[in-house]
Each structure stands twice: as structure tokens, then as C-alpha cells.
Write an enzyme that holds these catalytic residues in place. Structure first.
Site, mmCIF file in Angstrom:
data_model
loop_
_atom_site.group_PDB
_atom_site.id
_atom_site.type_symbol
_atom_site.label_atom_id
_atom_site.label_comp_id
_atom_site.label_asym_id
_atom_site.label_seq_id
_atom_site.Cartn_x
_atom_site.Cartn_y
_atom_site.Cartn_z
ATOM 1 N N GLU A 4 0.837 -1.222 0.000
ATOM 2 C CA GLU A 4 0.000 0.000 0.000
ATOM 3 C C GLU A 4 0.865 1.263 0.000
ATOM 4 O OE1 GLU A 4 -3.293 -1.236 -0.215
ATOM 5 O OE2 GLU A 4 -3.341 0.759 -1.092
HETATM 6 C C1 FAD Z 1 2.506 -9.957 0.996
HETATM 7 C C2 FAD Z 1 2.263 -8.934 -0.054
HETATM 8 C C3 FAD Z 1 0.953 -8.639 -0.443
HETATM 9 C C4 FAD Z 1 0.710 -7.720 -1.464
HETATM 10 N N1 FAD Z 1 -0.579 -7.508 -1.901
HETATM 11 C C5 FAD Z 1 -0.801 -6.784 -3.031
HETATM 12 C C6 FAD Z 1 -2.101 -6.716 -3.628
HETATM 13 O O1 FAD Z 1 -3.062 -7.276 -3.109
HETATM 14 N N2 FAD Z 1 -2.246 -6.022 -4.786
HETATM 15 C C7 FAD Z 1 -1.194 -5.402 -5.401
HETATM 16 O O2 FAD Z 1 -1.382 -4.800 -6.452
HETATM 17 N N3 FAD Z 1 0.052 -5.423 -4.850
HETATM 18 C C8 FAD Z 1 0.266 -6.110 -3.695
HETATM 19 N N4 FAD Z 1 1.536 -6.167 -3.138
HETATM 20 C C9 FAD Z 1 2.618 -5.456 -3.789
HETATM 21 C C10 FAD Z 1 3.109 -4.268 -2.992
HETATM 22 O O3 FAD Z 1 2.161 -3.234 -3.016
HETATM 23 C C11 FAD Z 1 4.490 -3.858 -3.556
HETATM 24 O O4 FAD Z 1 5.405 -4.835 -3.129
HETATM 25 C C12 FAD Z 1 4.905 -2.477 -3.159
HETATM 26 O O5 FAD Z 1 4.108 -1.517 -3.797
HETATM 27 C C13 FAD Z 1 6.364 -2.183 -3.499
HETATM 28 O O6 FAD Z 1 6.651 -2.495 -4.833
HETATM 29 P P1 FAD Z 1 7.904 -3.431 -5.157
HETATM 30 O O7 FAD Z 1 7.791 -4.653 -4.321
HETATM 31 O O8 FAD Z 1 8.009 -3.624 -6.619
HETATM 32 O O9 FAD Z 1 9.146 -2.632 -4.639
HETATM 33 P P2 FAD Z 1 9.962 -1.527 -5.470
HETATM 34 O O10 FAD Z 1 9.033 -0.572 -6.088
HETATM 35 O O11 FAD Z 1 10.942 -2.231 -6.345
HETATM 36 O O12 FAD Z 1 10.737 -0.779 -4.295
HETATM 37 C C14 FAD Z 1 11.977 -1.247 -3.733
HETATM 38 C C15 FAD Z 1 12.511 -0.171 -2.770
HETATM 39 O O13 FAD Z 1 12.774 1.029 -3.506
HETATM 40 C C16 FAD Z 1 12.045 2.122 -2.970
HETATM 41 N N5 FAD Z 1 11.587 2.969 -4.077
HETATM 42 C C17 FAD Z 1 10.981 2.595 -5.227
HETATM 43 N N6 FAD Z 1 10.703 3.666 -5.987
HETATM 44 C C18 FAD Z 1 11.111 4.750 -5.306
HETATM 45 C C19 FAD Z 1 11.092 6.153 -5.554
HETATM 46 N N7 FAD Z 1 10.553 6.665 -6.650
HETATM 47 N N8 FAD Z 1 11.645 6.966 -4.613
HETATM 48 C C20 FAD Z 1 12.167 6.475 -3.486
HETATM 49 N N9 FAD Z 1 12.205 5.166 -3.192
HETATM 50 C C21 FAD Z 1 11.697 4.314 -4.089
HETATM 51 C C22 FAD Z 1 10.889 1.508 -2.207
HETATM 52 O O14 FAD Z 1 10.428 2.356 -1.156
HETATM 53 C C23 FAD Z 1 11.502 0.214 -1.683
HETATM 54 O O15 FAD Z 1 12.188 0.452 -0.481
HETATM 55 C C24 FAD Z 1 1.791 -7.057 -2.085
HETATM 56 C C25 FAD Z 1 3.103 -7.314 -1.666
HETATM 57 C C26 FAD Z 1 3.342 -8.253 -0.689
HETATM 58 C C27 FAD Z 1 4.781 -8.545 -0.302
#
Ligand code: FAD
Length: 563
Positions: free
Chosen positions: A422
């Protein structure tokens, strides 16, 4: 002792700390009378203690499985979800028009807090369904509303949110899932989504997916994305689940925690879907719902922290090492810190919820700006507290905390993700210093003025605590002025410590209110002193870091970091 919903705590907070009374005085929420609040607290509290709390360990020890493409949830989860649905607890805030209770979000958050403390994995299903209900209420056509809302609100069907793809996490605009118009006005959805919570379930008759996808004429980035309702089973002429849609769960993720909640890789293979809201404006539609979801995730952190605190307290009373460990100063420090943090995070979240409801009930822009400002703070601080308190719960248990049998470690494993999904907590902090300061800091300064006025009023009763809170608010005001003069990169570099400082000072503010409410003497005042004298001063260190800007961080190149 098993988890017990902190009903008395909610009563006190909604009465004396972030009063619900002004809300009940509005036309829209006139039904939120003290009797109604009492009925919600008692009814939801009982359901959580009796039906949900016993399931938390079961979900951890008997994870959900994928069997022939279908998710099988942990034993007892179906009955648990029925208890949520039958009590109407999915839809406390959903509009009465389609069967909801039409009550304030504040009460919905109270119920979510209790459900999260009792069984986070199962609460997550209800939470996503709530989010979907809200998105549909605001953006769907009447046809979709009439078909889906009564089933979602009654918990006969459940809802999911499909944003994430392998290359599109935080950067949702990078998504590739496609939507192609069909002759009958519906769309064919094709693509892969990952990390989809409760992407399938045997708890409900149908699973309704809200999916973000790009239409052929949708441009690149966030502006070209549209939102679609894509059900697992296509509703037949009577609105009952009919033929299976062309979508499937490819696999379930193996996770650190939340084993009772399936996290699915989803494949949409020309699946039939219907547009929700306007073309190319799907992300905006999703965002109206996501703000509440962010607050609700903060509340998940608070709920888990409450449960972890209760377990740690029980253990500390029973465990003897040179006498009951609760009598050792360091253990007392841990317990008092946990309790003080839970109170602060809960009050901030409920303060945000009341502002949200007041904004909706009165249409006043100041309330809307207040809730917008508080949302990232409530999300990040609530989940930070969830992590910190559950980590301390492990520490209070000593070696037994590290042994899975006690269940202490589960809280930490489960709650860890709340700081990630989220919108990560880093993204929340960037939202606070970026978008939420686009008013030139007006909403922040208005809030700080209230904190100072409140402290002034408390000075006669509690001079030291009130003085500390007043001085902290004044320092934050100055730091906010410094922040507003910074460029965005510098703001972003200090965003997380700035948010933490803000939360600390708000925590002090709410503790002070609690102390005043009991006349300045008693356990709430003692707890306020713990928070304000021992924990709140961390704001100064956090603001020192926030003022540093980005330059020092980028002075270390990626190559330097590698050495
Ligand atoms: C158990 C679980 C349940 C989930 N449920 C859902 C769901 O129901 N529906 C759904 O759609 N998604 C879901 N998600 C996905 C979740 O919302 C994402 O994992 C989250 O948005 C982060 O994206 P990412 O994992 O690709 O991390 P990334 O975007 O790759 O981020 C990696 C790191 O980089 C940082 N970062 C990235 N971009 C920036 C920026 N522009 N500036 C500064 N820092 C940055 C982040 O803060 C983080 O620390 C779920 C994830 C998990 C693990």
C-alpha cells in the site's frame, strides 16, 4: 491469555482524546450515537476474541495451499470469514443503499484494529473487500454497483486489488496488462499480476478482481491506465456466479509471514472485464480508495502491536528470573514503551479517521486537508510501531521469543509487510513532504497551532509535559519552514526522519490529552510521561537528520557504497 479486543481503550480514545461526538452531531453520521458505538465495540470485540483470535496461529502453521489451481485456506478460516460477514463487519462504512451500515470510517477503523490484532491474515481479505466496495461506490456505473455491491457488502463475494506486475511495483505507471474493447461493451484483459492478496479464495462464492490495465489508446505512464472489474465467475442473468472467467492463479508466493493469506501470481488470459470509472483515469479512481486503504494498513500495524503487547505483558508477569521479569527495570521499560507507542499510533490513526469523516460530513476543505496530511503519517507510524512493538515482544520473551512455539515471532513476521505494501513507508514520507506540502505547509501549520494551543491549555495542570509538547511543536514548525525552502531532492532525503518526528510530536500531543482527561494524575498521565519524556525527544535527532538534505548521501557514489 489469548488476544482480547481493547474495547475500553477505544471507548476512552473516542470519548476524550479524538472525540467522536462532533461527528455524531453531523447530519450524515447522526446514527453514530454513544449506544451505537457501544454496540459496535462490544459486538465486533466479541467476534474478534471468539471467532478470529483462535485462527491466527492456525493460519501460520497451516498455510494456504494451491490445489489444482484453487486456493485452499487454512482450517477454520471459512467459518471465521462467515463470522465477519454475518456480523456486517466487512461493511461498517459502506453505504446503506446497498446493505452497508453507513457508519463513519472511524468506527470501521476501530473494527479493523481489533480484527487485525485477532487474525491479520483473515482481516486482510475483509480489508481488500472494503477497498473494492469504496472504489465501486465512487466510480462504478449503477449497473455494476447494483450487481456487485450487495454481494461484496454482505461478504458473499470478496474483492481484490490488482496493481503490481513484475516490472511495475512502486512505479505503477510501468504496467503492461492490456485491455481490448469487445463488441458487447466489455473488455478482454490480458497480462500477469504478482503479489495479489487473496487472489483466490474458498471463503466466498466469487472473487472479484479490480484490475489496472491499459487500453489500446492509453498513452504511456500513469495517465493511460484504466480500471476494470474482472470477476472469477461471470455473473449470470440472475446475478449469480456463472461460467468461469479466463483467469487463473499461477502460483502462491512463499513468504516471511502472513501464511494464512494467499499472495498470488495471477494470469489474465483475455478475461472478461468491465470498465470502472472513466477511461485512462483508473489510477485516480484507485487512489480515492487507496487513501483509506493506507490508513487501514496503518491500523493493521496498531492492531498487531496491541496483540504483541498483550502477549509480552502476560509472559513478563509469569516468567521468573530472579523474581518476575516484569519487576526488572529494563523489562518495565520495554513494556511501558510498547504500551505508550500503541496508544500514540492508535490515536493518530483515529484522529486521521475522524478528520476524514468530518471532511465527508461537512464538505469543509480544512478537514479534507487534515486527513490528507495525516494519512501518510498514520500509515507509516502505525506500521513502524507494529514492527517495533512486535520486535520488542520477541525480546521480552528472551530465547522463547525466537522459538516459534510461543507465537511471539509470528507477529513480527506477519506485520513486516505492512511497511511495504500500500505504498512503502518511504513513499508515504515522500508524499508527506511533497504533495501534502503543496499548500505551502498550511495544513501542517494549522495542526501544529492546535497542538500548541492544546499544550497551552494543559500547562496549568501538567507544566512540564505541556511545556515539552509545546516546545517540540515549535521546533517542528521551524523545521517545516526549513523543509519548505528546500528543493524536492533534499526534502525526499529527509522525508522519513521528518515524518517520524511529526509522528512523535503528535503522539506527545495525544498522550497529553489523555493525561489531562484523567485530571493529570493516574496511569494515563504516567504513560504520557513515559512517552513525552523518554520517547518524544527522538524528534530532535530525527529533525537533525531531516535538515541534512541529499548532498551528503550522494557524496557516496554507488562505487563507494560497494567498497
Ligand atoms: C505480501 C504482499 C501482499 C501484497 N498484496 C498486493 C495486492 O493485493 N495487490 C497489489 O497490487 N500489490 C500487492 N503487493 C505489492 C506491494 O504493493 C508492492 O510490493 C509495493 O508496492 C512495493 O513495490 P515493489 O515490491 O516492486 O518494490 P519496489 O518498487 O521495487 O521498491 C523497492 C525499494 O525502492 C524504494 N523505491 C521505489 N521507488 C522509489 C522512488 N521513486 N523513490 C524512493 N524510493 C523508491 C521503495 O520504497 C523500496 O524500499 C503485495 C506485496 C506483498 C509482499
Amino acid at each position: 491469555m489469548p488476544y482480547q479486543s481493547p474495547v475500553g481503550e477505544f471507548r476512552f480514545i473516542l470519548d476524550a482524546v479524538v472525540p467522536l461526538a462532533p461527528l455524531a452531531a453531523t447530519e450524515r453520521f447522526g446514527e453514530a450515537t454513544p449506544d451505537m458505538v457501544e454496540a459496535i465495540l462490544e459486538g465486533a470485540g466479541r467476534m474478534c476474541d471468539e471467532a478470529l483470535a483462535p485462527l491466527s496461529r492456525v493460519g501460520d502453521q497451516t498455510p494456504t495451499r494451491l490445489e489444482n489451481g484453487v486456493v485452499r485456506s487454512a482450517p477454520g478460516f471459512k467459518a471465521g470469514f462467515s463470522a465477519i460477514a454475518d456480523g456486517g463487519w466487512v461493511a461498517v462504512a459502506a453505504s446503506a443503499e446497498h446493505g452497508g451500515m453507513g457508519l463513519p470510517q472511524t468506527l470501521n477503523m476501530v473494527v479493523n484494529d481489533m480484527m487485525s490484532g485477532a487474525c491479520l491474515a483473515l482481516q486482510l481479505n475483509a480489508l481488500l473487500t472494503q477497498g473494492q466496495i469504496e472504489a465501486l461506490e465512487h466510480h462504478a456505473s449503477d449497473e455494476i454497483k447494483n450487481l456487485y455491491l450487495p454481494k461484496l457488502i454482505s461478504g458473499v463475494w470478496s474483492g481484490t486489488m490488482n496493481l503490481t506486475e513484475p516490472q511495475a511495483g512502486t512505479d505503477v505507471g510501468a504496467l503492461r496488462t492490456k485491455a481490448e474493447p469487445l463488441d458487447d461493451g466489455s473488455y478482454a484483459i490480458t497480462g500477469q499480476k504478482i503479489f495479489i492478496t487473496w487472489g483466490d479464495s474458498d471463503l466466498t462464492e466469487n472473487v472479484c478482481h479490480l484490475v489496472l490495465a491499459r487500453l489500446p489508446d492509453g498513452g504511456p505512464g500513469t495517465r493511460g491506465i484504466s480500471l476494470f472489474m474482472v470477476p472469477k465467475f461471470l455473473p449470470d442473468a440472475d446475478g449469480n456466479p456463472g461460467v468461469a472467467n479466463t483467469l487463473k492463479v499461477v502460483s502462491l508466493e512463499h513468504k516471511m509471514g502472513l501464511h494464512g493469506s494467499p499472495t498470488c501470481v495471477m494470469a489474465y488470459e483475455g478475461a472478461k472485464g468491465w470498465l470502472v470509472g472513466e477511461k485512462h483515469k483508473g489510477l485516480a479512481a484507485m487512489f480515492t480508495m487507496m487513501n483509506n486503504a493506507r490508513l487501514a494498513v496503518g491500523v493493521q500495524g496498531v492492531g498487531v502491536a496491541e496483540a504483541a503487547y498483550q502477549m509480552a505483558l502476560d509472559y513478563a508477569r509469569e516468567r521468573n528470573q530472579m523474581g518476575p521479569i516484569i519487576n526488572h527495570a529494563d523489562v518495565r521499560r520495554m513494556l511501558a514503551t510498547m504500551k505508550a507507542e500503541v496508544f500514540a499510533a492508535r490515536a493518530i490513526a483515529l484522529g486521521c479517521a475522524v478528520a476524514l469523516d468530518m471532511g465527508r460530513a461537512t464538505g469543509e476543505a480544512d478537514w479534507a486537508a487534515r486527513s490528507a496530511l495525516l494519512t501518510p503519517i498514520a500509515k507509516a507510524y502505525g506500521t513502524d510501531v507494529g514492527m517495533a512493538v512486535s520486535e520488542t515482544c520477541v525480546q521480552v520473551h528472551g530465547g522463547m521469543g525466537y522459538i516459534e512455539e510461543t507465537g511471539a515471532a509470528q507477529f513480527y513476521r506477519d506485520v513486516r509487510v505492512t511497511a511495504i505494501y500500500e505504498g512503502t513507508n518511504g513513499i508515504q514520507a515522500m508524499d508527506l513532504v511533497g504533495r501534502k506540502m503543496m499548500d505551502g505547509g498550511e495544513a501542517a501549520f494549522r495542526l501544529l497551532q492546535e497542538v500548541e494551543d492544546n499544550a497551552e491549555a494543559a500547562r496549568a495542570m501538567l507544566p512540564q509535559l505541556a511545556g515539552d509538547v509545546w516546545a517540540a511543536a515549535e521546533t517542528l514548525r521551524e523545521a517545516t519552514e526549513v523543509l519548505l525552502a528546500q528543493g524536492m531532492e533534499d526534502r525526499f532525503a529527509g522525508a522519513v526522519p521528518y515524518l517520524r518526528a511529526f509522528a512523535r510530536i503528535l503522539g506527545g500531543h495525544y498522550h497529553l490529552r489523555a493525561a489531562v482527561a484523567e485530571g493529570g494524575k493516574g496511569p494515563r498521565s504516567a504513560l504520557a510521561a513515559v512517552y513525552i519524556r523518554r520517547l518524544m525527544p527522538q524528534y530532535a535527532a530525527a529533525l537533525a537528520e531531516a535538515r541534512e538534505g541529499a548532498e551528503g548521501l550522494f557524496a557516496l557514489s554507488p562505487e563507494d557504497l560497494a567498497h
